[in-house]
Design a protein around this motif. Structure first.
Motif, PDB file in Angstrom:
ATOM      1  N   LEU A  29      29.892  -5.355  36.587  1.00 49.78           N
ATOM      2  CA  LEU A  29      30.843  -4.490  35.904  1.00 49.78           C
ATOM      3  C   LEU A  29      32.165  -4.347  36.654  1.00 49.78           C
ATOM      4  CD1 LEU A  29      28.363  -1.642  34.879  1.00 49.78           C
ATOM      5  CD2 LEU A  29      29.411  -3.317  33.347  1.00 49.78           C
ATOM      6  N   LEU A  30      32.359  -5.128  37.688  1.00 51.94           N
ATOM      7  CA  LEU A  30      33.568  -4.996  38.500  1.00 51.94           C
ATOM      8  C   LEU A  30      34.844  -5.294  37.700  1.00 51.94           C
ATOM      9  CD1 LEU A  30      32.492  -6.484  41.953  1.00 51.94           C
ATOM     10  CD2 LEU A  30      32.907  -4.092  41.362  1.00 51.94           C
ATOM     11  N   ALA A  37      33.107   2.804  32.476  1.00 51.82           N
ATOM     12  CA  ALA A  37      31.756   2.231  32.431  1.00 51.82           C
ATOM     13  C   ALA A  37      30.715   3.280  32.792  1.00 51.82           C
ATOM     14  CB  ALA A  37      31.669   1.044  33.391  1.00 51.82           C
ATOM     15  N   GLN A  38      31.012   4.086  33.823  1.00 52.14           N
ATOM     16  CA  GLN A  38      30.064   5.114  34.223  1.00 52.14           C
ATOM     17  C   GLN A  38      29.949   6.212  33.174  1.00 52.14           C
ATOM     18  OE1 GLN A  38      28.061   4.597  36.803  1.00 52.14           O
ATOM     19  NE2 GLN A  38      29.174   2.656  36.868  1.00 52.14           N
ATOM     20  N   CYS A  90      33.442   6.620  44.622  1.00 51.92           N
ATOM     21  CA  CYS A  90      33.565   6.218  46.032  1.00 51.92           C
ATOM     22  C   CYS A  90      33.002   4.816  46.271  1.00 51.92           C
ATOM     23  CB  CYS A  90      32.836   7.230  46.928  1.00 51.92           C
ATOM     24  SG  CYS A  90      33.683   8.808  47.110  1.00 51.92           S
ATOM     25  N   ILE A  91      31.884   4.506  45.615  1.00 54.79           N
ATOM     26  CA  ILE A  91      31.277   3.187  45.758  1.00 54.79           C
ATOM     27  C   ILE A  91      32.244   2.111  45.272  1.00 54.79           C
ATOM     28  CG2 ILE A  91      29.525   1.631  44.833  1.00 54.79           C
ATOM     29  CD1 ILE A  91      28.483   3.423  46.958  1.00 54.79           C
ATOM     30  N   MET A  92      32.771   2.312  44.089  1.00 52.52           N
ATOM     31  CA  MET A  92      33.665   1.304  43.528  1.00 52.52           C
ATOM     32  C   MET A  92      34.985   1.241  44.288  1.00 52.52           C
ATOM     33  SD  MET A  92      31.595   0.106  41.466  1.00 52.52           S
ATOM     34  CE  MET A  92      32.629  -1.178  40.778  1.00 52.52           C
ATOM     35  N   ALA A 221      28.938  -9.211  26.359  1.00 55.40           N
ATOM     36  CA  ALA A 221      27.483  -9.169  26.240  1.00 55.40           C
ATOM     37  C   ALA A 221      26.834  -8.905  27.602  1.00 55.40           C
ATOM     38  CB  ALA A 221      26.977 -10.492  25.657  1.00 55.40           C
ATOM     39  N   THR A 222      27.355  -9.552  28.642  1.00 54.44           N
ATOM     40  CA  THR A 222      26.810  -9.350  29.986  1.00 54.44           C
ATOM     41  C   THR A 222      27.032  -7.918  30.454  1.00 54.44           C
ATOM     42  OG1 THR A 222      27.190 -11.657  30.603  1.00 54.44           O
ATOM     43  CG2 THR A 222      26.966 -10.072  32.398  1.00 54.44           C
ATOM     44  N   GLU A 223      28.218  -7.404  30.211  1.00 55.41           N
ATOM     45  CA  GLU A 223      28.527  -6.028  30.616  1.00 55.41           C
ATOM     46  C   GLU A 223      27.695  -5.024  29.827  1.00 55.41           C
ATOM     47  OE1 GLU A 223      33.198  -6.815  31.924  1.00 55.41           O
ATOM     48  OE2 GLU A 223      32.678  -6.257  29.861  1.00 55.41           O
TER      49      GLU A 223
END
Length: 338
Positions: A29-30, A37-38, A90-92, A221-223
């Motif tokens: 999802l980058l 997205a979250q 924070c992670i992203m 589709a992947t996301e």
């Protein structure tokens, strides 16, 4: 709902394994607007969790029809802001600033030690009395953290990336500590449901501030598959299992199981890359296993005399715990996770 200690450990292990395995999925999802997205993930998860709470009102140890008080809503809002929205942001932030996932995982891997030291403080808030950290649990957590460093290793990092990972570590610890306060009355499913619902507006607000609306689009589709995995397995299943297990084991004892996240991350990455882990990570896995075995077996130190009640809430019956997504949403960390 009364469950055995062994079952509680199994629930926590499953929860942390799902959280850890989500790292590779989150990396898919980058290229999608991060906070958006979250928000999608938590919206879907909240809808499923509220449906589960309605259809199975006693699941997760809650009382049918119970609603959070204003105080509990305030606590859940902080859980959502720090352990979910803040954790993922924070992670992203770290991943987007040229910091390798291994470094992020190593820093978040310190969560077991933080929970071992701070977990006993939750007991008095739940059941009154005083409690102090168990020497055995703290020692076991230190071993688990050392194993995490071996598993994740080191890598490239920037100052912003390290600060982002440190912020995720704080969020992971708060996720579990704060959830522990409200779990006894609300139960695992409702705590997870309300936390997810409260995280959505925070994430959408953050997306607006970050200028993400200009990049809004339908996921590929992947996301879509990645979002579905994060919503169903990483959030609904992992959160509920984690909360149920943590309420039974207590924050300090269950907190050391957060050390399984980097192990799950390593295993998932190895499977996806079809590569055998090196000697260092393999030794790290064994070290984590040794720390977990030491912390989950044998007797722990007695709390101060006046603190028996505090330990009972923070240890046996439920000082509980939470969340950390990973509440190390928690190494789930490395992801856009919990």
């Amino acid at each position: 709902m009364t469950i055995s200690k062994g079952t509680a450990v199994g629930f926590c292990v499953l929860g942390m394994t799902l959280v850890g395995s989500s790292v590779a999925v989150s990396q898919l999802l980058l290229d999608y607007p991060t906070l958006t997205a979250q928000a999608i993930r938590y919206t879907a998860a909240a809808a499923m969790l509220f449906l589960i709470a309605h259809r199975f009102p006693r699941l997760g140890g809650s009382t049918p029809g119970v609603r959070p008080t204003v105080r509990e809503l305030g606590i859940l809002l902080v859980v959502a802001a720090t352990g979910m929205a803040g954790f993922n942001a924070c992670i992203m932030l770290a991943l987007h600033h040229d910091t390798e996932p291994a470094v992020v995982g190593t820093i978040i891997g310190a969560a077991p030690l933080g929970l071992a030291l701070l977990g006993p403080l939750v007991g008095p808030l739940v059941a009154g009395g005083r409690a102090r950290p168990s020497t055995r649990i703290v020692a076991a957590a230190a071993v688990v953290v050392a194993g995490t460093v071996l598993v994740e290793g080191t890598g490239r990092a920037t100052t912003v990336g390290v600060l982002g990972a440190a912020g995720a570590l704080v969020g992971e610890i708060l996720f579990s500590l704060l959830a522990a306060i409200v779990l006894p009355r609300l139960g695992a499913v409702r705590v997870a449901a309300y936390s997810c619902a409260l995280a959505v507006p925070l994430l959408l607000l953050g997306a607006l501030v970050a200028g993400e609306p200009a990049a809004w689009r339908l996921p590929t589709a992947t996301e879509t598959g990645a979002l579905a995995y994060l919503a169903v397995l990483m959030t609904v299943v992992a959160f509920v299992f984690w909360f149920i297990g943590l309420e039974r084991l207590g924050v300090a004892r269950a907190g050391i199981l957060v050390g399984l996240m980097p192990v799950a991350t390593l295993t998932t990455a190895a499977v996806m890359a079809m590569a055998v882990p090196g000697i260092g990570p393999a030794l790290g896995v064994l070290t984590v296993a040794a720390g977990l075995a030491f912390g989950l077996t044998g007797k722990t130190d007695k709390p101060a005399a006046a603190g028996a009640a505090g330990q009972s809430a923070s240890g046996s019956r439920g000082g509980k715990d939470g969340a950390a997504a990973a509440g190390q949403e928690r190494s789930a960390s490395l992801t856009a996770s919990a």
